[in-house]
Design a protein around this motif. Structure first.
Motif, mmCIF file in Angstrom:
data_model
loop_
_atom_site.group_PDB
_atom_site.id
_atom_site.type_symbol
_atom_site.label_atom_id
_atom_site.label_comp_id
_atom_site.label_asym_id
_atom_site.label_seq_id
_atom_site.Cartn_x
_atom_site.Cartn_y
_atom_site.Cartn_z
ATOM 1 N N SER A 54 35.796 27.489 -55.571
ATOM 2 C CA SER A 54 37.176 27.357 -56.027
ATOM 3 C C SER A 54 38.007 26.645 -54.961
ATOM 4 O O SER A 54 37.813 26.859 -53.751
ATOM 5 N N GLU A 58 42.268 24.977 -54.338
ATOM 6 C CA GLU A 58 43.650 24.903 -54.810
ATOM 7 C C GLU A 58 44.290 23.647 -54.241
ATOM 8 O O GLU A 58 44.128 23.331 -53.055
ATOM 9 N N PRO A 83 51.031 24.979 -57.985
ATOM 10 C CA PRO A 83 49.707 24.567 -57.504
ATOM 11 C C PRO A 83 48.679 24.514 -58.643
ATOM 12 O O PRO A 83 48.840 25.163 -59.662
ATOM 13 N N THR A 140 44.544 24.926 -59.547
ATOM 14 C CA THR A 140 43.304 25.530 -59.066
ATOM 15 C C THR A 140 42.124 24.962 -59.843
ATOM 16 O O THR A 140 42.146 24.910 -61.083
ATOM 17 N N ASP A 182 46.846 25.864 -64.136
ATOM 18 C CA ASP A 182 48.141 25.378 -63.684
ATOM 19 C C ASP A 182 49.213 26.340 -64.167
ATOM 20 O O ASP A 182 48.962 27.199 -65.020
#
Length: 800
Positions: free
Chosen positions: A672, A674, A723, A725, A740
């Motif tokens: 993951s 960001e 942000p 992701t 989002d």
């Protein structure tokens, strides 16, 4: 369920109340305004005493009064239409009483049935008392004689006082008539045709008594009415008892049991030997074809026998044996399509063609006469019943023939009802079985197993269901529901709700919102149903995420699931149950719990717990602790839970159990990142994707996944801000997620050749096996899936 007081007609008092308390009454001043309003008036019209205080009584009239402020004519009742608080008109007989020298007036509102209704009641009572065919007596609630007619006085024994009716004794040795009258007065349940001896003064005669309770115009019991007729002291008792036993035929939906019930009534009421034969169609559960089919219909099997002397004779056809074929004859055809066939010994032998073997197999020794009757209903031949008199030489009379016909007609109706039930049950069972998912499933998130046991051990079919289905991002949805009622309608309702749950779950709705939408559907179904109370139920919906290892669930009036941890601890998930489906206007709460890998969730319907919910819950915990379900087959666990349930062979309610053992995705199988709301972050996203796929050995997916991530991250930054992701999950499929903060859902469209954009999602859809979006607590997530072959590699992208 009994009717409440509010369900009785307007003006009817509660049982045991005073009639005066139930008269709707109002007191008016000199201007016609209400100064006092009785409780019965509120029950009749809905208005409270506070609301009516000082109001003109004329405001209650649907039609304008003849004299404003002075409704009605003193002491003359008038049919009036009054306005109920709900706006609906209510008819009542209005009577105004005035006192000498006083300005106040008393208004009485009586239930409909003014002079015309009272006159009709008096006419009926006058006619009943005046007729001379049946004796009639009216008794008050203390069973004191109020009035009689001349016919009853003619039946009074010589020297009998007013209490002679109550002292009569039943022929069958039962309670005296007074006890029966008291029961009718107390319960309102009438009786008819009970035979009582007149005593020594009556000789061989007896009285057949019928009794019912008398209620006044306000619904208050005021006494009982007794009708009496002189009958023979011997004959009616046998017929009355036989007909009373005949009412018990058909209590069972088993056609063989119905046949046994019939023979139990025929012997000894009509003879000393009786039997019932069924065609093979009936025994095999097939609906017989309409009409008489000749010798084909004669192919039958004996299903029930009865002998007044104990054992059924060995030389006769036994239960389970086929009936020997007999040549076609007018008598044989008549026995299948006609009424009751009366035959003596000679006629019976002629029907059998004087064949010694047939006579030995089909006729009891010393037979004097027989009654035979086909079991017909709706043009379909269900079987044949017969009764013989062997040691009794008395021939059958018309009363016997009628009794045989009536008993066989009731038996035919019972068999037809059993077939109707069997057809509906079979249809509902097929529908329900076809709609339930496979008993066992396996996915990345969990392996599941479900078991279902209808009420009655299969005799009834209900609306319980379970389901387990894959959701986006390797998650799994678990659901257990319980629909009100049993039978085909409940199974159809279950089908609609199960389909709705799958559809709503495919939209990736959270559990509480899914139940809210499902509740709306049930409420619409209630509006469409003729009986809204028959539509409803409970449901528990859970979503398990193997990446975060969290399970989120919500309940609509459903019991909480049991949880067994890998360490062996047993408990219940503390989910807060919301209202049942169909109640509406109440929120559902979501419970979130983190489950270690290998945890076992047990979802079930309330039939598993029984009537004692607390005791059933404790027993379930004890059984789960004993079975230790963390390892082993889930199918065996479900079967064991059913086997440990009290009355598992014939449960009073449906039992449904869904067992799920959870798994988890390894941390090294996820990645993951960001990114801020900066277009330059798209290049970082492509680089991260390429590096991660190379580390996983998925080089064949580099091009497609890089394009997917680039399109989704670009759109998120352009339209949603940051942000953003990006997450990759590797399992049996490769999942790519972009989250989002925007709640705007993407929409796939076909771009024109002149458009400069709008092709991003179209390309994503072409490169993936599945894609979609779901709302989250902080926005939305767009997800895609690409399939992997068993070796972990994807085939080369096919551009053709």
């Amino acid at each position: 369920m009994g009717r409440s007081d509010s369900a009785r007609r307007p003006g009817a008092p509660p049982r045991g109340g005073s009639a005066l308390q139930c008269v709707a009454t109002a007191m008016l001043d000199e201007r016609g305004r209400v100064t006092w309003w009785s409780r019965a008036a509120r029950q009749l019209l809905g208005w409270t005493a506070e609301e009516m205080a000082g109001e003109p009584v004329s405001s209650l009239l649907v039609e304008p009064p003849d004299q404003p402020g002075r409704p009605g004519t003193p002491s003359v009742p008038r049919r009036t239409r009054l306005r109920h608080r709900s706006g609906q008109p209510v008819e009542a007989d209005l009577l105004v009483a005035e006192a000498d020298g006083a300005a106040e007036r008393l208004v009485l509102l009586l239930p409909p049935g003014g002079a015309g209704g009272w006159d009709q009641d008096r006419d009926v009572a006058r006619t009943l008392l005046a007729q001379d065919g049946v004796g009639v007596a009216q008794l008050d609630m203390a069973l004191r004689l109020v009035r009689t007619n001349a016919a009853l006085e003619a039946l009074r024994p010589e020297g009998g006082d007013d209490d002679w009716l109550c002292r009569l004794t039943a022929q069958d040795g039962g309670d005296p008539a007074r006890t029966a009258f008291e029961q009718v007065a107390a319960t309102g349940t009438p009786f008819a045709g009970r035979v009582y001896d007149l005593g020594p003064e009556g000789g061989e005669a007896a009285l057949s008594l019928s009794c019912h309770r008398i209620d006044d115009a306000f619904g208050m019991p005021v006494g009982v009415m007794v009708e009496a007729a002189r009958v023979s002291a011997a004959g009616p008792t046998r017929l009355t008892d036989t007909y009373r036993q005949g009412f018990e035929i058909g209590d069972s939906l088993d056609v063989v049991q119905v046949a046994q019930d019939l023979t139990a009534v025929l012997v000894p009421a009509l003879g000393d030997y009786a039997f019932v034969d069924f065609p093979d169609d009936v025994l095999q559960g097939r609906d017989p074809a309409p009409g008489y089919r000749g010798q084909e219909a004669a192919a039958a099997r004996r299903v029930a026998v009865r002998s007044a002397y104990g054992k059924w004779p060995d030389h006769l056809v036994q239960v389970g044996e086929s009936i020997p074929r007999v040549e076609e004859s007018p008598e044989i055809a008549a026995k299948h399509v006609g009424g009751v066939l009366v035959a003596d010994r000679d006629l019976s032998r002629r029907i059998l063609g004087q064949d010694p073997e047939l006579i030995r197999r089909l006729l009891p020794e010393g037979m004097h006469g027989s009654l035979g009757c086909p079991l017909y209903r709706g043009g379909r031949f269900f079987g044949y019943a017969a009764v013989y008199r062997a040691r009794v030489a008395t021939p059958f009379d018309d009363t016997d023939i009628k009794l045989m016909h009536d008993l066989c007609a009731r038996t035919s109706t019972a068999i037809d009802n059993a077939f109707r039930f069997a057809r509906e049950h079979h249809t509902a069972l097929i529908l329900q079985r076809s709609l339930l998912p496979p008993a066992a499933t396996s996915s990345t998130a969990a392996e599941t197993a479900g078991v279902y046991l209808p009420a009655g051990g299969g005799v009834s079919v209900g609306g319980d269901w379970f389901d387990a289905f894959d959701l986006s991002s390797l998650r799994v949805g678990l659901v257990v529901g319980d629909v009100v009622g049993h039978g085909l309608e409940a199974a159809a309702t279950m089908a609609r709700l199960r389909t709705a749950v799958q559809t709503l779950a495919d939209l990736d709705l959270p559990p509480d919102e899914l139940l809210t939408r499902l509740d709306d559907l049930v409420r619409r179904m209630q509006w469409e149903a003729t009986d809204p109370d028959s539509v409803g139920g409970s449901c528990l919906f859970a979503v398990y995420d193997p990446v975060s290892r969290t399970c989120r669930m919500a309940s609509a009036g459903h019991p909480p699931p049991a949880l067994v941890t890998p360490g062996g601890d047993v408990g219940f998930v503390p989910v807060t149950p919301g209202p049942l489906l169909g109640v509406g206007d109440n929120p559902f709460e979501v419970m979130s719990v983190t489950l270690p890998p290998g945890s076992v969730l047990v979802l079930y319907t309330d039939g598993l717990l029984g009537r004692d919910v607390v005791g059933g819950s404790e027993q379930l915990k004890a059984v789960l602790a004993e079975l230790a379900p963390v390892e082993g087959s889930l199918e065996s666990l479900g079967a064991a839970l059913l086997a440990r349930t009290p009355h598992a062979e014939h449960p009073a309610d449906d039992i449904t159990v869904l067992v799920a053992r959870t798994h988890a995705v390894a941390e090294e199988a996820t990645a993951s990142w960001e990114y801020p709301a900066d277009p330059a972050a798209v290049q970082d996203a492509r680089a991260h994707v390429n590096a991660q796929l190379e580390a996983w050995g998925l080089e064949d997916l580099l091009f497609s996944t890089e394009l997917i991530a680039s399109e989704l991250v670009t759109n998120a930054i352009r339209y949603a801000g940051g942000p953003v992701t990006l997450r990759l999950i590797r399992d049996r499929v490769l999942v790519c997620e972009v989250s989002d903060p925007s709640s705007t859902q993407p929409r796939l469209r076909r771009a024109l050749t002149t458009d400069e954009g709008g092709r991003g999602l179209f390309l994503v859809a072409q490169l993936t096996t599945r894609w979609g979006s779901r709302y989250t607590e902080r926005g939305k997530t767009i997800w895609t899936e690409q399939s992997l072959d068993p070796t972990g590699n994807s085939p080369m992208f096919n551009w053709s």
